[in-house]
Scaffold this motif. Structure first.
Motif, PDB file in Angstrom:
ATOM      1  N   ASP A  33       0.870  -1.189   0.000  1.00  0.00           N
ATOM      2  CA  ASP A  33       0.000   0.000   0.000  1.00  0.00           C
ATOM      3  C   ASP A  33       0.898   1.226   0.000  1.00  0.00           C
ATOM      4  O   ASP A  33       2.129   1.104   0.033  1.00  0.00           O
ATOM      5  CB  ASP A  33      -0.978   0.004   1.193  1.00  0.00           C
ATOM      6  N   TYR A 153     -12.995   6.889 -14.039  1.00  0.00           N
ATOM      7  CA  TYR A 153     -12.829   5.601 -13.344  1.00  0.00           C
ATOM      8  C   TYR A 153     -13.235   4.437 -14.260  1.00  0.00           C
ATOM      9  O   TYR A 153     -12.492   3.468 -14.423  1.00  0.00           O
ATOM     10  CB  TYR A 153     -13.698   5.607 -12.077  1.00  0.00           C
ATOM     11  N   THR A 188     -16.899  -0.987   1.044  1.00  0.00           N
ATOM     12  CA  THR A 188     -15.578  -0.581   1.544  1.00  0.00           C
ATOM     13  C   THR A 188     -15.610   0.934   1.682  1.00  0.00           C
ATOM     14  O   THR A 188     -16.630   1.573   1.377  1.00  0.00           O
ATOM     15  CB  THR A 188     -14.493  -0.935   0.522  1.00  0.00           C
TER      16      THR A 188
END
Ligand SMILES: NC(=O)c1ccc[n+]([C@@H]2O[C@H](COP(=O)([O-])OP(=O)(O)OC[C@H]3O[C@@H](n4cnc5c(N)ncnc54)[C@H](O)[C@@H]3O)[C@@H](O)[C@H]2O)c1
Length: 248
Positions: A33, A153, A188
Protein backbone atom coordinates in the motif's frame (compact mmCIF):
# COMPACT_ATOMS: atom_id res chain seq x y z
CA UNK A 1 6.89 -24.28 0.92
CA UNK A 2 3.67 -22.25 0.69
CA UNK A 3 2.63 -20.61 -2.57
CA UNK A 4 3.17 -16.85 -2.58
CA UNK A 5 0.95 -13.95 -3.60
CA UNK A 6 1.34 -10.17 -3.81
CA UNK A 7 -1.80 -8.11 -3.17
CA UNK A 8 -1.54 -4.39 -3.97
CA UNK A 9 -3.64 -1.83 -2.08
CA UNK A 10 -4.02 -4.34 0.74
CA UNK A 11 -4.29 -2.22 3.89
CA UNK A 12 -8.07 -2.05 3.76
CA UNK A 13 -11.22 -2.94 1.87
CA UNK A 14 -11.19 -5.63 -0.80
CA UNK A 15 -7.39 -5.96 -0.82
CA UNK A 16 -7.27 -6.64 2.90
CA UNK A 17 -10.02 -9.28 2.60
CA UNK A 18 -8.13 -10.93 -0.29
CA UNK A 19 -4.86 -10.94 1.68
CA UNK A 20 -6.51 -12.59 4.70
CA UNK A 21 -8.48 -14.99 2.51
CA UNK A 22 -5.33 -16.11 0.67
CA UNK A 23 -3.54 -16.64 4.02
CA UNK A 24 -6.51 -18.78 5.11
CA UNK A 25 -5.94 -20.83 1.95
CA UNK A 26 -2.27 -21.43 2.81
CA UNK A 27 -0.55 -18.68 0.83
CA UNK A 28 2.30 -16.51 2.07
CA UNK A 29 1.22 -12.94 1.36
CA UNK A 30 3.18 -9.85 0.32
CA UNK A 31 0.99 -6.84 1.03
CA UNK A 32 1.44 -3.45 -0.59
CA UNK A 33 0.00 0.00 0.00
CA UNK A 34 1.07 3.65 -0.03
CA UNK A 35 3.15 5.15 2.80
CA UNK A 36 0.19 6.76 4.60
CA UNK A 37 -1.35 3.28 5.04
CA UNK A 38 1.74 1.66 6.61
CA UNK A 39 0.08 1.17 10.02
CA UNK A 40 -2.76 -0.77 8.39
CA UNK A 41 -0.26 -2.91 6.50
CA UNK A 42 1.64 -3.73 9.70
CA UNK A 43 -1.56 -4.74 11.51
CA UNK A 44 -2.53 -6.91 8.55
CA UNK A 45 0.93 -8.52 8.52
CA UNK A 46 0.47 -9.57 12.15
CA UNK A 47 -2.97 -11.05 11.36
CA UNK A 48 -1.51 -13.06 8.46
CA UNK A 49 1.33 -14.34 10.65
CA UNK A 50 -1.19 -15.37 13.31
CA UNK A 51 -2.71 -17.61 10.63
CA UNK A 52 0.67 -19.36 10.32
CA UNK A 53 1.71 -17.78 6.99
CA UNK A 54 4.56 -15.46 6.10
CA UNK A 55 3.64 -11.80 5.56
CA UNK A 56 5.76 -9.19 3.80
CA UNK A 57 4.55 -5.58 3.99
CA UNK A 58 5.92 -3.40 1.16
CA UNK A 59 5.16 0.29 0.91
CA UNK A 60 5.06 1.61 -2.66
CA UNK A 61 2.94 3.83 -4.85
CA UNK A 62 2.17 1.50 -7.75
CA UNK A 63 2.01 4.41 -10.19
CA UNK A 64 5.70 5.20 -9.58
CA UNK A 65 8.27 3.12 -11.50
CA UNK A 66 11.07 3.59 -8.96
CA UNK A 67 8.85 2.58 -6.06
CA UNK A 68 7.59 -0.47 -7.97
CA UNK A 69 11.19 -1.50 -8.68
CA UNK A 70 12.08 -1.10 -4.99
CA UNK A 71 9.01 -3.14 -4.02
CA UNK A 72 10.11 -6.09 -6.17
CA UNK A 73 13.69 -5.84 -4.94
CA UNK A 74 12.35 -6.23 -1.42
CA UNK A 75 10.03 -9.11 -2.36
CA UNK A 76 12.64 -11.06 -4.31
CA UNK A 77 15.35 -10.56 -1.72
CA UNK A 78 12.99 -12.05 0.90
CA UNK A 79 11.25 -14.72 -1.22
CA UNK A 80 12.52 -16.81 -4.13
CA UNK A 81 9.24 -16.99 -5.99
CA UNK A 82 6.02 -15.13 -6.59
CA UNK A 83 3.23 -17.42 -7.79
CA UNK A 84 0.30 -15.02 -7.90
CA UNK A 85 -0.12 -11.28 -8.47
CA UNK A 86 -3.37 -9.57 -7.45
CA UNK A 87 -3.55 -6.03 -8.86
CA UNK A 88 -6.11 -4.63 -6.46
CA UNK A 89 -4.99 -1.04 -5.70
CA UNK A 90 -7.27 1.54 -7.21
CA UNK A 91 -8.86 4.95 -6.67
CA UNK A 92 -12.25 6.46 -7.46
CA UNK A 93 -13.49 10.03 -7.53
CA UNK A 94 -16.82 11.26 -8.84
CA UNK A 95 -17.29 14.15 -11.25
CA UNK A 96 -19.24 14.86 -14.39
CA UNK A 97 -16.96 15.02 -17.42
CA UNK A 98 -17.65 18.72 -17.97
CA UNK A 99 -16.27 19.49 -14.48
CA UNK A 100 -13.48 16.92 -14.38
CA UNK A 101 -10.01 18.46 -13.98
CA UNK A 102 -7.31 17.02 -16.23
CA UNK A 103 -5.14 16.20 -13.18
CA UNK A 104 -7.87 13.97 -11.72
CA UNK A 105 -8.30 12.11 -15.03
CA UNK A 106 -4.52 11.60 -15.11
CA UNK A 107 -4.25 10.49 -11.48
CA UNK A 108 -7.05 7.91 -11.83
CA UNK A 109 -5.42 6.50 -14.97
CA UNK A 110 -1.97 6.63 -13.33
CA UNK A 111 -3.07 4.39 -10.46
CA UNK A 112 -5.77 2.18 -11.98
CA UNK A 113 -4.33 1.58 -15.45
CA UNK A 114 -0.63 2.52 -15.42
CA UNK A 115 -0.07 1.15 -11.90
CA UNK A 116 -1.55 -2.19 -12.96
CA UNK A 117 0.74 -2.14 -16.02
CA UNK A 118 3.90 -1.31 -14.03
CA UNK A 119 3.38 -3.99 -11.39
CA UNK A 120 2.43 -6.61 -13.98
CA UNK A 121 5.40 -5.76 -16.21
CA UNK A 122 7.71 -6.29 -13.25
CA UNK A 123 6.54 -9.88 -12.59
CA UNK A 124 6.43 -11.08 -16.20
CA UNK A 125 10.14 -12.06 -16.53
CA UNK A 126 9.96 -14.02 -13.26
CA UNK A 127 6.77 -15.86 -14.21
CA UNK A 128 8.00 -16.51 -17.78
CA UNK A 129 11.24 -18.01 -16.48
CA UNK A 130 9.28 -20.35 -14.22
CA UNK A 131 6.72 -21.02 -16.98
CA UNK A 132 3.98 -20.56 -14.42
CA UNK A 133 2.01 -17.76 -12.82
CA UNK A 134 -1.37 -16.28 -12.11
CA UNK A 135 -2.17 -12.60 -12.69
CA UNK A 136 -5.51 -11.32 -11.40
CA UNK A 137 -6.76 -7.78 -11.88
CA UNK A 138 -9.49 -6.27 -9.74
CA UNK A 139 -11.34 -4.29 -12.41
CA UNK A 140 -15.01 -3.28 -11.93
CA UNK A 141 -18.43 -3.77 -13.49
CA UNK A 142 -17.96 -0.04 -14.20
CA UNK A 143 -15.38 -1.07 -16.80
CA UNK A 144 -18.15 -2.83 -18.76
CA UNK A 145 -21.17 -0.66 -17.99
CA UNK A 146 -20.27 2.87 -16.93
CA UNK A 147 -22.12 5.22 -14.62
CA UNK A 148 -22.57 9.00 -14.76
CA UNK A 149 -19.90 10.87 -12.80
CA UNK A 150 -17.40 8.04 -13.24
CA UNK A 151 -16.16 8.44 -16.83
CA UNK A 152 -12.52 8.54 -15.75
CA UNK A 153 -12.83 5.60 -13.34
CA UNK A 154 -14.91 3.44 -15.70
CA UNK A 155 -12.61 4.19 -18.65
CA UNK A 156 -9.58 3.18 -16.57
CA UNK A 157 -11.27 -0.09 -15.56
CA UNK A 158 -12.27 -0.73 -19.18
CA UNK A 159 -8.57 -0.36 -19.98
CA UNK A 160 -7.74 -2.96 -17.32
CA UNK A 161 -10.25 -5.42 -18.82
CA UNK A 162 -8.72 -5.05 -22.29
CA UNK A 163 -5.21 -5.23 -20.79
CA UNK A 164 -6.28 -8.58 -19.27
CA UNK A 165 -7.20 -9.97 -22.70
CA UNK A 166 -4.02 -8.84 -24.44
CA UNK A 167 -1.81 -10.11 -21.61
CA UNK A 168 -3.57 -13.49 -21.81
CA UNK A 169 -2.65 -13.64 -25.51
CA UNK A 170 0.97 -12.69 -24.80
CA UNK A 171 1.56 -14.94 -21.78
CA UNK A 172 -0.52 -18.08 -22.35
CA UNK A 173 2.29 -19.99 -24.03
CA UNK A 174 4.38 -19.54 -20.88
CA UNK A 175 1.81 -21.20 -18.62
CA UNK A 176 0.66 -17.88 -17.17
CA UNK A 177 -3.06 -17.10 -16.88
CA UNK A 178 -4.43 -13.57 -16.66
CA UNK A 179 -7.99 -12.86 -15.54
CA UNK A 180 -10.01 -9.98 -14.13
CA UNK A 181 -12.55 -9.87 -11.35
CA UNK A 182 -15.20 -7.17 -11.73
CA UNK A 183 -16.80 -6.34 -8.39
CA UNK A 184 -20.18 -4.65 -8.21
CA UNK A 185 -20.94 -2.41 -5.24
CA UNK A 186 -18.82 -3.52 -2.30
CA UNK A 187 -19.14 -1.88 1.11
CA UNK A 188 -15.58 -0.58 1.54
CA UNK A 189 -14.36 2.97 2.14
CA UNK A 190 -14.44 3.46 -1.65
CA UNK A 191 -17.85 1.85 -2.01
CA UNK A 192 -19.49 3.70 0.89
CA UNK A 193 -18.00 7.08 -0.08
CA UNK A 194 -19.67 6.93 -3.45
CA UNK A 195 -23.07 5.45 -2.70
CA UNK A 196 -24.67 8.79 -1.86
CA UNK A 197 -28.00 9.08 -0.06
CA UNK A 198 -29.93 6.28 1.66
CA UNK A 199 -32.38 6.41 -1.25
CA UNK A 200 -29.50 5.69 -3.67
CA UNK A 201 -28.24 2.85 -1.45
CA UNK A 202 -31.76 1.36 -1.41
CA UNK A 203 -32.03 1.73 -5.18
CA UNK A 204 -28.72 -0.10 -5.73
CA UNK A 205 -29.79 -2.83 -3.33
CA UNK A 206 -33.04 -3.29 -5.29
CA UNK A 207 -31.12 -3.38 -8.60
CA UNK A 208 -29.00 -6.26 -7.28
CA UNK A 209 -30.53 -9.71 -7.86
CA UNK A 210 -29.38 -10.95 -4.46
CA UNK A 211 -30.95 -7.86 -2.77
CA UNK A 212 -27.85 -6.94 -0.81
CA UNK A 213 -24.68 -4.97 -1.52
CA UNK A 214 -21.35 -6.82 -1.35
CA UNK A 215 -18.91 -7.22 1.52
CA UNK A 216 -15.15 -7.31 0.78
CA UNK A 217 -15.17 -11.04 1.64
CA UNK A 218 -17.60 -11.64 -1.24
CA UNK A 219 -14.76 -10.96 -3.70
CA UNK A 220 -12.25 -13.41 -2.19
CA UNK A 221 -13.53 -16.70 -3.62
CA UNK A 222 -13.22 -15.56 -7.24
CA UNK A 223 -9.62 -14.44 -6.66
CA UNK A 224 -8.74 -17.74 -4.97
CA UNK A 225 -10.32 -19.58 -7.93
CA UNK A 226 -8.26 -17.68 -10.51
CA UNK A 227 -5.13 -18.19 -8.36
CA UNK A 228 -5.53 -21.96 -8.11
CA UNK A 229 -5.44 -25.10 -10.25
CA UNK A 230 -9.22 -25.28 -10.77
CA UNK A 231 -8.96 -22.35 -13.21
CA UNK A 232 -5.95 -23.73 -15.11
CA UNK A 233 -7.75 -23.58 -18.49
CA UNK A 234 -9.29 -20.13 -18.03
CA UNK A 235 -7.49 -17.00 -19.21
CA UNK A 236 -8.32 -13.56 -20.58
CA UNK A 237 -11.72 -13.55 -18.87
CA UNK A 238 -13.43 -10.97 -16.69
CA UNK A 239 -15.84 -12.32 -14.08
CA UNK A 240 -18.54 -10.15 -12.54
CA UNK A 241 -18.79 -10.52 -8.76
CA UNK A 242 -21.74 -8.20 -8.26
CA UNK A 243 -24.68 -10.14 -6.83
CA UNK A 244 -26.36 -9.81 -10.24
CA UNK A 245 -26.25 -6.17 -11.40
CA UNK A 246 -24.92 -6.76 -14.91
CA UNK A 247 -24.85 -9.98 -16.92
CA UNK A 248 -22.12 -9.78 -19.58
N1 LIG B 1 -15.72 -0.97 -3.46
C1 LIG B 1 -16.33 -1.15 -4.60
O1 LIG B 1 -17.55 -1.02 -4.69
C2 LIG B 1 -15.55 -1.56 -5.83
C3 LIG B 1 -16.28 -1.93 -6.96
C4 LIG B 1 -15.60 -2.31 -8.10
C5 LIG B 1 -14.22 -2.34 -8.12
N2 LIG B 1 -13.53 -1.99 -7.01
C6 LIG B 1 -12.07 -2.03 -7.10
O2 LIG B 1 -11.55 -2.85 -6.08
C7 LIG B 1 -10.25 -2.38 -5.70
C8 LIG B 1 -10.22 -2.17 -4.19
O3 LIG B 1 -11.19 -1.18 -3.87
P1 LIG B 1 -11.73 -0.93 -2.38
O4 LIG B 1 -13.17 -0.72 -2.49
O5 LIG B 1 -11.18 -1.94 -1.44
O6 LIG B 1 -11.08 0.51 -2.14
P2 LIG B 1 -10.39 1.16 -0.86
O7 LIG B 1 -10.29 2.59 -1.16
O8 LIG B 1 -11.09 0.71 0.37
O9 LIG B 1 -8.94 0.48 -0.90
C9 LIG B 1 -8.05 0.72 -1.96
C10 LIG B 1 -6.63 0.59 -1.44
O10 LIG B 1 -5.72 0.89 -2.51
C11 LIG B 1 -4.69 1.70 -1.98
N3 LIG B 1 -4.06 2.52 -3.02
C12 LIG B 1 -4.58 3.61 -3.64
N4 LIG B 1 -3.68 4.14 -4.49
C13 LIG B 1 -2.57 3.35 -4.41
C14 LIG B 1 -1.30 3.40 -5.03
N5 LIG B 1 -0.99 4.37 -5.91
N6 LIG B 1 -0.40 2.44 -4.71
C15 LIG B 1 -0.69 1.47 -3.83
N7 LIG B 1 -1.88 1.39 -3.19
C16 LIG B 1 -2.80 2.32 -3.48
C17 LIG B 1 -5.40 2.60 -0.97
O11 LIG B 1 -4.50 3.21 -0.06
C18 LIG B 1 -6.34 1.59 -0.31
O12 LIG B 1 -5.75 0.95 0.79
C19 LIG B 1 -10.02 -1.10 -6.49
O13 LIG B 1 -9.25 -1.38 -7.64
C20 LIG B 1 -11.41 -0.68 -6.88
O14 LIG B 1 -11.43 0.11 -8.05
C21 LIG B 1 -14.16 -1.59 -5.87
Amino acid sequence: MSRTVLVTGASKGIGRAIALGMADRGYDVAINDIASEKAGLDTLATEIQEKGQRALPVVADISNQEQVDAMFQKIFSAWETLDVLVNNAGILTVSLVENLPEEIWDRVFDVNAKGTFLVTKAVIPHMKERRSGRIIHIASIGGKHGGPGQAHYCSSKGAVIEFTRVLAMELGEYGITVNAVCPGIILTEMGRNNLGTQAEIDAWTQKTCLKRLGEPEDVVGSVAFFAGEDSAYITGQSLNVCGGIIFY
